[in-house]
Design a protein around this motif. Structure first.
Motif, short mmCIF file in Angstrom:
data_model
loop_
_atom_site.label_atom_id
_atom_site.label_comp_id
_atom_site.label_asym_id
_atom_site.label_seq_id
_atom_site.Cartn_x
_atom_site.Cartn_y
_atom_site.Cartn_z
N GLN A 120 -3.19 -1.89 -11.65
CA GLN A 120 -2.09 -3.04 -11.31
C GLN A 120 -1.89 -3.39 -10.05
OE1 GLN A 120 -2.67 -6.02 -13.92
NE2 GLN A 120 -2.12 -7.08 -11.23
N MET A 121 -1.13 -2.05 -8.89
CA MET A 121 -0.39 -2.08 -8.01
C MET A 121 -1.76 -1.91 -7.12
SD MET A 121 2.52 0.55 -8.40
CE MET A 121 3.21 0.71 -6.66
N MET A 122 -2.95 -1.29 -7.29
CA MET A 122 -3.93 -1.49 -6.80
C MET A 122 -4.63 -2.86 -6.35
SD MET A 122 -5.83 2.36 -7.27
CE MET A 122 -5.19 4.42 -6.36
N VAL A 179 0.86 -1.11 0.17
CA VAL A 179 -0.26 -0.02 -0.02
C VAL A 179 1.16 1.10 -0.22
CG1 VAL A 179 -2.02 1.59 1.76
CG2 VAL A 179 -1.65 -1.18 0.76
N GLU A 180 1.88 1.12 0.32
CA GLU A 180 2.85 2.45 0.69
C GLU A 180 3.32 2.65 -1.02
OE1 GLU A 180 3.82 5.33 2.95
OE2 GLU A 180 2.11 4.11 3.77
N LEU A 181 3.67 1.68 -1.25
CA LEU A 181 4.30 1.91 -2.70
C LEU A 181 2.80 2.35 -3.85
CD1 LEU A 181 5.49 -2.02 -3.85
CD2 LEU A 181 6.89 0.36 -3.19
N VAL A 182 2.33 1.71 -3.63
CA VAL A 182 0.43 2.80 -4.17
C VAL A 182 1.01 4.12 -3.59
CG1 VAL A 182 -1.91 3.51 -4.59
CG2 VAL A 182 -0.80 0.50 -4.37
N ARG A 183 0.61 4.51 -2.24
CA ARG A 183 0.53 5.42 -1.89
C ARG A 183 2.09 6.76 -2.85
NH1 ARG A 183 -0.92 8.16 2.87
NH2 ARG A 183 -1.19 6.35 4.03
N ASN A 184 3.15 6.15 -2.84
CA ASN A 184 3.95 6.73 -3.17
C ASN A 184 4.37 6.98 -4.83
OD1 ASN A 184 4.64 7.33 -0.55
ND2 ASN A 184 6.34 5.36 -0.47
#
Length: 123
Positions: free
Chosen positions: A103-105, A77-82
């Motif tokens: 895709q990340m989500m 989720v932090e990858l999605v946020r950033n």
């Protein structure tokens, strides 16, 4: 009864996470313009889901092991946020960039389902 309310809130937040990858309509546009998926909105909903999962673990000891959920939110989720969109010359996010975010989500949402939500909710 409180346990059921917390579960319902978790399910509602999970459904919002699923929908976030499609973006949302901008207010005041009459459903004509859609905003790109937002990593920060997604992360805030995931954090709220984690907070409710912690409440559920306090109520019901069967949900005491939420390590996988915590790990998913801290990593994926932090990858999605950033994530930062790449923009075209018209200052719109590129389709490839939007697809990467979606895709990340989808991956993060699937892991949240698999590690926690599936214990009490079937899609």
């Amino acid at each position: 009864m409180e346990e059921q309310k917390v579960k319902e809130k978790i399910i509602a937040l999970y459904k919002e996470l699923e929908q976030e990858k499609d973006g949302r309509y901008l207010p005041g546009t009459g459903f004509r313009y859609k905003d790109s998926p937002s990593g920060s909105r997604y992360a805030e909903k995931a954090k709220e889901l984690l907070d409710n999962a912690i409440k559920l673990a306090e109520i019901d000891p069967n949900f005491s092991n939420i390590y996988e959920l915590f790990s998913t939110i801290n990593k994926e989720v932090e990858l999605v946020r950033n994530y930062s969109y790449k923009y075209d010359k018209n200052r719109n996010p590129t389709p490839k960039s939007i697809a990467e975010m979606q895709q990340m989500m989808a991956d993060a949402t699937d892991h949240i389902y698999r590690y926690f939500v599936c214990k009490f909710y079937k899609r």
